[in-house]
Design a protein around this motif. Sequence first.
Motif, PDB file in Angstrom:
ATOM      1  N   UNK A  40       0.825  -1.203   0.000  1.00  0.00           N
ATOM      2  CA  UNK A  40       0.000   0.000   0.000  1.00  0.00           C
ATOM      3  C   UNK A  40       0.860   1.255   0.000  1.00  0.00           C
ATOM      4  N   UNK A  41       0.204   2.415   0.030  1.00  0.00           N
ATOM      5  CA  UNK A  41       0.939   3.680  -0.058  1.00  0.00           C
ATOM      6  C   UNK A  41       1.756   4.003   1.193  1.00  0.00           C
ATOM      7  N   UNK A  42       1.591   3.236   2.262  1.00  0.00           N
ATOM      8  CA  UNK A  42       2.387   3.430   3.475  1.00  0.00           C
ATOM      9  C   UNK A  42       3.598   2.499   3.533  1.00  0.00           C
ATOM     10  N   UNK A  43       3.813   1.716   2.508  1.00  0.00           N
ATOM     11  CA  UNK A  43       4.932   0.783   2.481  1.00  0.00           C
ATOM     12  C   UNK A  43       6.247   1.560   2.512  1.00  0.00           C
ATOM     13  N   UNK A  44       7.237   1.101   3.289  1.00  0.00           N
ATOM     14  CA  UNK A  44       8.512   1.818   3.351  1.00  0.00           C
ATOM     15  C   UNK A  44       9.340   1.734   2.073  1.00  0.00           C
ATOM     16  N   UNK A  45       8.991   0.838   1.179  1.00  0.00           N
ATOM     17  CA  UNK A  45       9.701   0.749  -0.102  1.00  0.00           C
ATOM     18  C   UNK A  45       9.067   1.770  -1.046  1.00  0.00           C
ATOM     19  N   UNK A  46       9.806   2.793  -1.461  1.00  0.00           N
ATOM     20  CA  UNK A  46       9.227   3.873  -2.266  1.00  0.00           C
ATOM     21  C   UNK A  46       8.498   3.404  -3.526  1.00  0.00           C
ATOM     22  N   UNK A  47       9.053   2.395  -4.205  1.00  0.00           N
ATOM     23  CA  UNK A  47       8.414   1.914  -5.437  1.00  0.00           C
ATOM     24  C   UNK A  47       7.034   1.328  -5.166  1.00  0.00           C
ATOM     25  N   UNK A  48       6.897   0.617  -4.061  1.00  0.00           N
ATOM     26  CA  UNK A  48       5.607   0.024  -3.709  1.00  0.00           C
ATOM     27  C   UNK A  48       4.616   1.124  -3.338  1.00  0.00           C
ATOM     28  N   UNK A  49       5.057   2.073  -2.527  1.00  0.00           N
ATOM     29  CA  UNK A  49       4.184   3.174  -2.123  1.00  0.00           C
ATOM     30  C   UNK A  49       3.733   3.986  -3.338  1.00  0.00           C
ATOM     31  N   UNK A  50       4.642   4.263  -4.257  1.00  0.00           N
ATOM     32  CA  UNK A  50       4.284   5.019  -5.469  1.00  0.00           C
ATOM     33  C   UNK A  50       3.312   4.235  -6.335  1.00  0.00           C
ATOM     34  N   UNK A  51       3.538   2.933  -6.460  1.00  0.00           N
ATOM     35  CA  UNK A  51       2.625   2.085  -7.232  1.00  0.00           C
ATOM     36  C   UNK A  51       1.214   2.152  -6.642  1.00  0.00           C
ATOM     37  N   UNK A  52       1.107   2.038  -5.334  1.00  0.00           N
ATOM     38  CA  UNK A  52      -0.208   2.084  -4.679  1.00  0.00           C
ATOM     39  C   UNK A  52      -0.883   3.428  -4.921  1.00  0.00           C
ATOM     40  N   UNK A  53      -0.135   4.503  -4.853  1.00  0.00           N
ATOM     41  CA  UNK A  53      -0.708   5.832  -5.122  1.00  0.00           C
ATOM     42  C   UNK A  53      -1.200   5.937  -6.564  1.00  0.00           C
ATOM     43  N   UNK A  54      -0.419   5.407  -7.500  1.00  0.00           N
ATOM     44  CA  UNK A  54      -0.823   5.438  -8.912  1.00  0.00           C
ATOM     45  C   UNK A  54      -2.125   4.663  -9.125  1.00  0.00           C
ATOM     46  N   UNK A  55      -2.219   3.485  -8.517  1.00  0.00           N
ATOM     47  CA  UNK A  55      -3.430   2.670  -8.669  1.00  0.00           C
ATOM     48  C   UNK A  55      -4.634   3.402  -8.094  1.00  0.00           C
ATOM     49  N   UNK A  56      -4.472   3.949  -6.909  1.00  0.00           N
ATOM     50  CA  UNK A  56      -5.594   4.635  -6.247  1.00  0.00           C
ATOM     51  C   UNK A  56      -6.032   5.899  -6.987  1.00  0.00           C
ATOM     52  N   UNK A  57      -5.133   6.503  -7.745  1.00  0.00           N
ATOM     53  CA  UNK A  57      -5.489   7.713  -8.485  1.00  0.00           C
ATOM     54  C   UNK A  57      -6.034   7.413  -9.882  1.00  0.00           C
ATOM     55  N   UNK A  58      -5.988   6.159 -10.297  1.00  0.00           N
ATOM     56  CA  UNK A  58      -6.456   5.762 -11.623  1.00  0.00           C
ATOM     57  C   UNK A  58      -7.932   5.385 -11.549  1.00  0.00           C
ATOM     58  N   UNK A  59      -8.823   6.140 -12.200  1.00  0.00           N
ATOM     59  CA  UNK A  59     -10.265   5.851 -12.103  1.00  0.00           C
ATOM     60  C   UNK A  59     -10.666   4.474 -12.636  1.00  0.00           C
ATOM     61  N   UNK A  60      -9.865   3.891 -13.523  1.00  0.00           N
ATOM     62  CA  UNK A  60     -10.176   2.559 -14.050  1.00  0.00           C
ATOM     63  C   UNK A  60      -9.928   1.466 -13.018  1.00  0.00           C
ATOM     64  N   UNK A  61      -9.078   1.748 -12.029  1.00  0.00           N
ATOM     65  CA  UNK A  61      -8.695   0.724 -11.067  1.00  0.00           C
ATOM     66  C   UNK A  61      -9.069   1.028  -9.623  1.00  0.00           C
ATOM     67  N   UNK A  62      -9.241   2.276  -9.292  1.00  0.00           N
ATOM     68  CA  UNK A  62      -9.406   2.681  -7.882  1.00  0.00           C
ATOM     69  C   UNK A  62     -10.491   1.905  -7.142  1.00  0.00           C
ATOM     70  N   UNK A  63     -11.606   1.635  -7.782  1.00  0.00           N
ATOM     71  CA  UNK A  63     -12.701   0.937  -7.098  1.00  0.00           C
ATOM     72  C   UNK A  63     -12.608  -0.585  -7.214  1.00  0.00           C
ATOM     73  N   UNK A  64     -11.653  -1.067  -7.994  1.00  0.00           N
ATOM     74  CA  UNK A  64     -11.560  -2.514  -8.230  1.00  0.00           C
ATOM     75  C   UNK A  64     -10.302  -3.149  -7.680  1.00  0.00           C
ATOM     76  N   UNK A  65      -9.345  -2.341  -7.250  1.00  0.00           N
ATOM     77  CA  UNK A  65      -8.095  -2.843  -6.692  1.00  0.00           C
ATOM     78  C   UNK A  65      -8.093  -2.525  -5.205  1.00  0.00           C
ATOM     79  N   UNK A  66      -7.881  -3.544  -4.398  1.00  0.00           N
ATOM     80  CA  UNK A  66      -7.923  -3.397  -2.945  1.00  0.00           C
ATOM     81  C   UNK A  66      -6.579  -3.811  -2.362  1.00  0.00           C
ATOM     82  N   UNK A  67      -6.182  -3.109  -1.318  1.00  0.00           N
ATOM     83  CA  UNK A  67      -4.891  -3.349  -0.684  1.00  0.00           C
ATOM     84  C   UNK A  67      -5.125  -3.984   0.673  1.00  0.00           C
TER      85      UNK A  67
END
Length: 98
Positions: A40-67
């Motif tokens: 998720x976006x709180x992960x200490x690994x920057x790449x993982x946190x950034x990935x989670x932020x990208x997914x959550x900001x994408x309207x095609x995925x935000x409601x269908x991808x759960x962390x």
Amino acid sequence: DLHQRCRRQRQKGLYRITQTMEKFLKDNPHAQFVLGGGFNENNPIPEVANFARLVKSNPDFASRVHFGPFLSQKQSMRALAGSTFLMNPSTYEPYGLS
């Protein structure tokens, strides 16, 4: 797109996750996708946190991808039993020895 943005990420598995997740969600319009193990976006690994932020900001995925969090063995078994598909892109599995 999300896949291209994560292509250069160092974190093991991100490239495979994005490649598979985008195709799976496009091919299965009613499916939900769960990413477990503190992915998720709180992960200490920057790449993982950034990935989670990208997914959550994408309207095609935000409601269908759960962390999801790390789960106990019993919770992991229950989650796996209720799943139709399972993907483990890394040698470190978020839901135990699935």
